[in-house]
Design an enzyme around this catalytic site. Structure first.
Site, PDB file in Angstrom:
ATOM      1  N   PHE A   1       0.816  -1.206   0.000  1.00  0.00           N
ATOM      2  CA  PHE A   1       0.000   0.000   0.000  1.00  0.00           C
ATOM      3  C   PHE A   1       0.857   1.267   0.000  1.00  0.00           C
ATOM      4  O   PHE A   1       0.733   2.130  -0.874  1.00  0.00           O
ATOM      5  CB  PHE A   1      -0.914  -0.050   1.235  1.00  0.00           C
ATOM      6  CG  PHE A   1      -1.784   1.157   1.452  1.00  0.00           C
ATOM      7  CD1 PHE A   1      -2.335   1.878   0.394  1.00  0.00           C
ATOM      8  CD2 PHE A   1      -2.080   1.561   2.746  1.00  0.00           C
ATOM      9  CE1 PHE A   1      -3.154   2.978   0.619  1.00  0.00           C
ATOM     10  CE2 PHE A   1      -2.903   2.655   2.977  1.00  0.00           C
ATOM     11  CZ  PHE A   1      -3.436   3.366   1.917  1.00  0.00           C
ATOM     12  N   VAL A   2       1.773   1.381   0.954  1.00  0.00           N
ATOM     13  CA  VAL A   2       2.584   2.594   1.069  1.00  0.00           C
ATOM     14  C   VAL A   2       3.709   2.613   0.041  1.00  0.00           C
ATOM     15  O   VAL A   2       3.916   3.610  -0.656  1.00  0.00           O
ATOM     16  CB  VAL A   2       3.158   2.732   2.491  1.00  0.00           C
ATOM     17  CG1 VAL A   2       4.101   3.938   2.577  1.00  0.00           C
ATOM     18  CG2 VAL A   2       2.034   2.880   3.519  1.00  0.00           C
TER      19      VAL A   2
ATOM     20  N   ARG B   1       8.850  -8.262  -2.981  1.00  0.00           N
ATOM     21  CA  ARG B   1       8.911  -9.712  -2.807  1.00  0.00           C
ATOM     22  C   ARG B   1       8.059 -10.428  -3.836  1.00  0.00           C
ATOM     23  O   ARG B   1       8.411 -11.496  -4.323  1.00  0.00           O
ATOM     24  CB  ARG B   1       8.447 -10.088  -1.391  1.00  0.00           C
ATOM     25  CG  ARG B   1       8.537 -11.578  -1.086  1.00  0.00           C
ATOM     26  CD  ARG B   1       8.127 -11.884   0.333  1.00  0.00           C
ATOM     27  NE  ARG B   1       6.721 -11.555   0.570  1.00  0.00           N
ATOM     28  CZ  ARG B   1       6.101 -11.787   1.726  1.00  0.00           C
ATOM     29  NH1 ARG B   1       6.770 -12.300   2.742  1.00  0.00           N
ATOM     30  NH2 ARG B   1       4.832 -11.473   1.857  1.00  0.00           N
TER      31      ARG B   1
ATOM     32  N   ALA C   1       7.802  -4.603   5.515  1.00  0.00           N
ATOM     33  CA  ALA C   1       7.735  -4.979   6.933  1.00  0.00           C
ATOM     34  C   ALA C   1       6.790  -6.153   7.105  1.00  0.00           C
ATOM     35  O   ALA C   1       5.944  -6.432   6.246  1.00  0.00           O
ATOM     36  CB  ALA C   1       7.246  -3.809   7.781  1.00  0.00           C
ATOM     37  N   ARG C   2       6.941  -6.832   8.214  1.00  0.00           N
ATOM     38  CA  ARG C   2       5.877  -7.737   8.673  1.00  0.00           C
ATOM     39  C   ARG C   2       4.925  -6.865   9.477  1.00  0.00           C
ATOM     40  O   ARG C   2       5.293  -6.315  10.512  1.00  0.00           O
ATOM     41  CB  ARG C   2       6.418  -8.869   9.543  1.00  0.00           C
ATOM     42  CG  ARG C   2       5.350  -9.891   9.941  1.00  0.00           C
ATOM     43  CD  ARG C   2       5.947 -11.041  10.748  1.00  0.00           C
ATOM     44  NE  ARG C   2       5.026 -12.169  10.804  1.00  0.00           N
ATOM     45  CZ  ARG C   2       4.177 -12.410  11.809  1.00  0.00           C
ATOM     46  NH1 ARG C   2       4.122 -11.584  12.836  1.00  0.00           N
ATOM     47  NH2 ARG C   2       3.393 -13.467  11.784  1.00  0.00           N
TER      48      ARG C   2
ATOM     49  N   TYR D   1       4.650  -6.219  17.417  1.00  0.00           N
ATOM     50  CA  TYR D   1       4.912  -5.369  16.252  1.00  0.00           C
ATOM     51  C   TYR D   1       5.582  -4.068  16.676  1.00  0.00           C
ATOM     52  O   TYR D   1       6.603  -3.666  16.111  1.00  0.00           O
ATOM     53  CB  TYR D   1       3.601  -5.097  15.521  1.00  0.00           C
ATOM     54  CG  TYR D   1       3.718  -4.102  14.389  1.00  0.00           C
ATOM     55  CD1 TYR D   1       4.402  -4.408  13.228  1.00  0.00           C
ATOM     56  CD2 TYR D   1       3.115  -2.844  14.480  1.00  0.00           C
ATOM     57  CE1 TYR D   1       4.496  -3.491  12.174  1.00  0.00           C
ATOM     58  CE2 TYR D   1       3.201  -1.929  13.441  1.00  0.00           C
ATOM     59  CZ  TYR D   1       3.893  -2.260  12.305  1.00  0.00           C
ATOM     60  OH  TYR D   1       3.986  -1.348  11.277  1.00  0.00           O
TER      61      TYR D   1
ATOM     62  N   LYS E   1       9.474  -2.699  15.821  1.00  0.00           N
ATOM     63  CA  LYS E   1       9.755  -1.426  15.159  1.00  0.00           C
ATOM     64  C   LYS E   1      10.680  -0.559  16.014  1.00  0.00           C
ATOM     65  O   LYS E   1      11.589   0.106  15.484  1.00  0.00           O
ATOM     66  CB  LYS E   1       8.444  -0.687  14.872  1.00  0.00           C
ATOM     67  CG  LYS E   1       7.647  -1.260  13.718  1.00  0.00           C
ATOM     68  CD  LYS E   1       8.343  -1.029  12.379  1.00  0.00           C
ATOM     69  CE  LYS E   1       7.447  -1.324  11.201  1.00  0.00           C
ATOM     70  NZ  LYS E   1       8.095  -1.019   9.902  1.00  0.00           N
TER      71      LYS E   1
ATOM     72  N   GLY F   1     -25.148  -0.347   4.472  1.00  0.00           N
ATOM     73  CA  GLY F   1     -26.132   0.105   5.457  1.00  0.00           C
ATOM     74  C   GLY F   1     -26.184  -0.731   6.712  1.00  0.00           C
ATOM     75  O   GLY F   1     -27.210  -0.762   7.406  1.00  0.00           O
TER      76      GLY F   1
ATOM     77  N   ILE G   1      -2.806   8.596   2.777  1.00  0.00           N
ATOM     78  CA  ILE G   1      -1.631   8.111   2.061  1.00  0.00           C
ATOM     79  C   ILE G   1      -0.943   9.249   1.307  1.00  0.00           C
ATOM     80  O   ILE G   1       0.291   9.312   1.251  1.00  0.00           O
ATOM     81  CB  ILE G   1      -2.008   6.957   1.091  1.00  0.00           C
ATOM     82  CG1 ILE G   1      -0.771   6.341   0.442  1.00  0.00           C
ATOM     83  CG2 ILE G   1      -3.020   7.412   0.054  1.00  0.00           C
ATOM     84  CD1 ILE G   1       0.112   5.576   1.385  1.00  0.00           C
TER      85      ILE G   1
END
Length: 320
Positions: free
Chosen positions: A14-15, A36, A72-73, A142, A146, A191, A208
């Site tokens: 995504f990033v 990957r 990253a994981r 996590y 980091k 809805g 983003i």
């Protein structure tokens, strides 16, 4: 600092993908996408295989001046690893260290690490937002991984002279978002009645477009070297407000029941979902004043525009 060639890891994510697309639009930079798996970037720029877990390493960083490390994981809701911390460390710490040492040995000038606000902690008290220089208090594997990666990178910077920049984003949303945010949009679009109509917390998010803009700013801003920055849209919302605003962007009306927070937490506890309740009900605010002051940076994308863009992405995805 004049920069041209930028390696972006996690380029199928995504990033990472968003960073590469932004660099492709900026003639000052030549992105190299490290991924990957398969990526939509083939044919648009150089793509090199890369596995942060060590199966595939980048064989050459010839001419690369800056690394933007987005691979990253990531944090997962239903962790399946027997030893989650060991698995996070194997990828996020050991893999990052290998990459950074390779970059330093190749003469890379700057290494930009996308960390996480989870390094600071899981929640904030009213009027006490996280800032970049507070003592880290990660609470889960996590966040711990980091934080340990940040520490290791600072050590490498001292040893080698390679500049390190650390960015800690909160929840990132926008076109391409997946996981819980995408599920939220589906519920609102259909809805579904949601019991989140009386949550008065305050949470920082980052679009983003704003995160990518800060990352690109840090590629060659001289004042970024050696710094840790927090990032957000600088427009905090409650969970209730987020749902209402996202529904509005979708052209829908949010159907929210005003269940008391104590009841939500009790129900979540019965189902072993205390972590979900924490994210929905607790506050998590970040102070980006350091980012503004040091870099002269302000978020270029408004929340309203970012939510509209996210809604457009969702509609396109639904119609495919």
């Amino acid at each position: 600092m004049s920069v041209s060639r930028v390696l972006v890891t996690g380029a199928s994510g995504f990033v990472g993908e968003a960073v590469v697309y932004r660099l492709l639009l900026d003639r000052r930079y030549t992105p190299v996408a490290a991924s990957r798996g398969r990526t939509r970037l083939d044919g648009l720029c150089q793509v090199v295989p890369f596995d942060l877990g060590g199966a595939v390493t980048i064989t050459s960083m010839m001419g690369v001046e800056v690394v933007v490390h987005a691979a990253a994981r990531v944090h997962v809701m239903n962790e399946k690893a027997v030893d989650a911390l060991a698995e996070f460390r194997r990828i996020n710490v050991d893999g990052t260290v290998r990459l950074a040492r390779s970059a330093a040995a190749a003469g890379v000038k700057r290494f930009i690490f996308i960390s996480s606000i989870k390094v600071n902690g899981e929640s904030t008290e009213p009027g006490k937002p996280f800032d970049a220089d507070l003592k880290p208090q990660p609470m889960d594997p996590y966040g711990i991984s980091k934080m340990e990666a940040e520490i290791a990178l600072r050590d490498i910077a001292r040893e080698t002279g390679m500049e390190v920049v650390i960015i800690r984003p909160p929840l990132v949303y926008g076109p391409g978002v997946k996981a819980n945010f995408l599920s939220m949009m589906r519920w609102l679009d259909r809805g579904v009645v949601l019991p989140f109509g009386a949550i008065g917390n305050r949470r920082s998010l980052v679009a983003i477009g704003n995160l990518v803009d800060l990352l690109v700013t840090c590629i060659d801003h001289p004042a970024a070297a050696g710094q840790t920055f927090l990032v957000s849209d600088d427009a905090d919302m409650s969970t209730t407000q987020l749902l209402e605003n996202m529904a509005n962007a979708l052209g829908k009306k949010a159907r929210l029941l005003p269940l008391p927070v104590w009841l939500l937490k009790a129900v979540a506890s019965c189902f072993g979902k205390q972590g979900v309740a924490q994210r929905l009900c607790a506050s998590l605010q970040v102070d980006i004043s350091k980012t503004r002051h040091v870099l002269g940076w302000v978020p270029p994308v408004s929340v309203e525009k970012a939510l509209r863009q996210t809604a457009d992405y969702y509609r396109d995805l639904k119609n495919r």
